[in-house]
Design an enzyme around this catalytic site. Structure first.
Site, PDB file in Angstrom:
ATOM      1  N   SER A 256      45.357  -9.402  53.029  1.00 49.24           N
ATOM      2  CA  SER A 256      45.734  -8.415  54.028  1.00 49.24           C
ATOM      3  C   SER A 256      45.966  -9.084  55.380  1.00 49.24           C
ATOM      4  O   SER A 256      46.766  -9.998  55.501  1.00 49.24           O
ATOM      5  CB  SER A 256      44.655  -7.330  54.096  1.00 49.24           C
ATOM      6  OG  SER A 256      45.070  -6.215  54.839  1.00 49.24           O
TER       7      SER A 256
ATOM      8  N   HIS B 220      49.578  -6.876  50.911  1.00 50.97           N
ATOM      9  CA  HIS B 220      49.814  -5.482  50.510  1.00 50.97           C
ATOM     10  C   HIS B 220      50.287  -4.674  51.716  1.00 50.97           C
ATOM     11  O   HIS B 220      50.345  -5.170  52.834  1.00 50.97           O
ATOM     12  CB  HIS B 220      48.558  -4.862  49.885  1.00 50.97           C
ATOM     13  CG  HIS B 220      47.415  -4.691  50.833  1.00 50.97           C
ATOM     14  ND1 HIS B 220      46.280  -3.969  50.521  1.00 50.97           N
ATOM     15  CD2 HIS B 220      47.202  -5.142  52.104  1.00 50.97           C
ATOM     16  CE1 HIS B 220      45.436  -3.979  51.535  1.00 50.97           C
ATOM     17  NE2 HIS B 220      45.973  -4.684  52.510  1.00 50.97           N
TER      18      HIS B 220
END
Length: 228
Positions: free
Chosen positions: A81, A103
């Site tokens: 992330s 993501h």
């Protein structure tokens, strides 16, 4: 100077709460203070983080990118992330046992359909802002970066290198192999032998011995019988 990016990536105002509970976390203020102390010296950034606040991650990424000294990134566990964005901020290597995950940005909201539509718009723009770090690092297109994020992509060390998100896998060096395959012994070995006062051999004999050892080593390498 060592800079740790460990635990959750949080905004600076919340750091005292994590410290009070004894929970490992990283905020921009911590990183900026260390960079100020480093004052242009090389810094080594060690990452093991599942991510967190994207704006805190963006600030850390930006600080590392604009730092006037050399920035060496080491992914030693997980760079996921927001942490995967920080991993793109400098020359990087990854442990063969580590991973990278990218993501979409996520968030929460409540309200009518207009509010939800607005939230969706903001999240999509946030995705593009995050994708910019991957694009700058790898040269991939925005579509490729966003597709990778849409799929919540988990990458092994080698896959992260193949994607261009990380530069090299750590602990893998072919320097000595290349040196022997070129027919040359490492320069430091030559100099040590030539300058050794305890060498009982004359200079010409030492040269012959080194040449013989190099040829024997090359022969073993060609036969697949030696590991360096």
């Amino acid at each position: 100077m060592k800079v740790d990016v460990k635990g959750a990536i949080i905004n600076s105002g919340d750091k005292w709460i994590y410290d009070w509970f004894g929970i490992e976390a990283t905020c921009p203020k911590d990183v900026n203070n260390l960079l100020e102390k480093a004052n242009g010296q090389d810094v080594d950034v060690y990452i093991n983080s599942g991510g967190g606040d994207i704006f805190a991650g963006s600030e850390i990424y930006s600080s590392l990118r604009e730092y006037k000294g050399r920035v060496n990134i080491h992914v030693v566990g997980l760079a996921a992330s927001a942490a995967s964005v920080i991993a793109c901020a400098g020359k990087s290597e990854i442990s063969p046992t580590a991973m990278v995950m990218v993501h979409n940005v996520s968030g929460g909201n409540q309200g009518d359909y207009q509010s939800m539509d607005k939230t969706s718009e903001i999240l999509q723009k946030a995705n593009k802002s995050i994708a910019a770090a991957y694009i700058a690092k790898t040269g991939m297109s925005e579509k490729e970066a966003l597709d990778m994020m849409d799929k919540e992509t988990w990458l092994t060390a080698q896959q992260a290198v193949d994607k261009g998100l990380i530069d090299t896998v750590a602990f893998e060096s072919n320097q000595l192999v290349a040196s022997y395959e070129s027919g040359l012994l490492p320069k430091e070995v030559i100099e040590k032998m030539r300058n050794s006062k305890n060498n009982p051999l004359g200079e010409n004999q030492a040269d012959i011995l080194l040449q013989q050892k190099a040829q024997a080593k090359l022969k073993l390498l060609n036969l697949g019988g030696a590991k360096i």
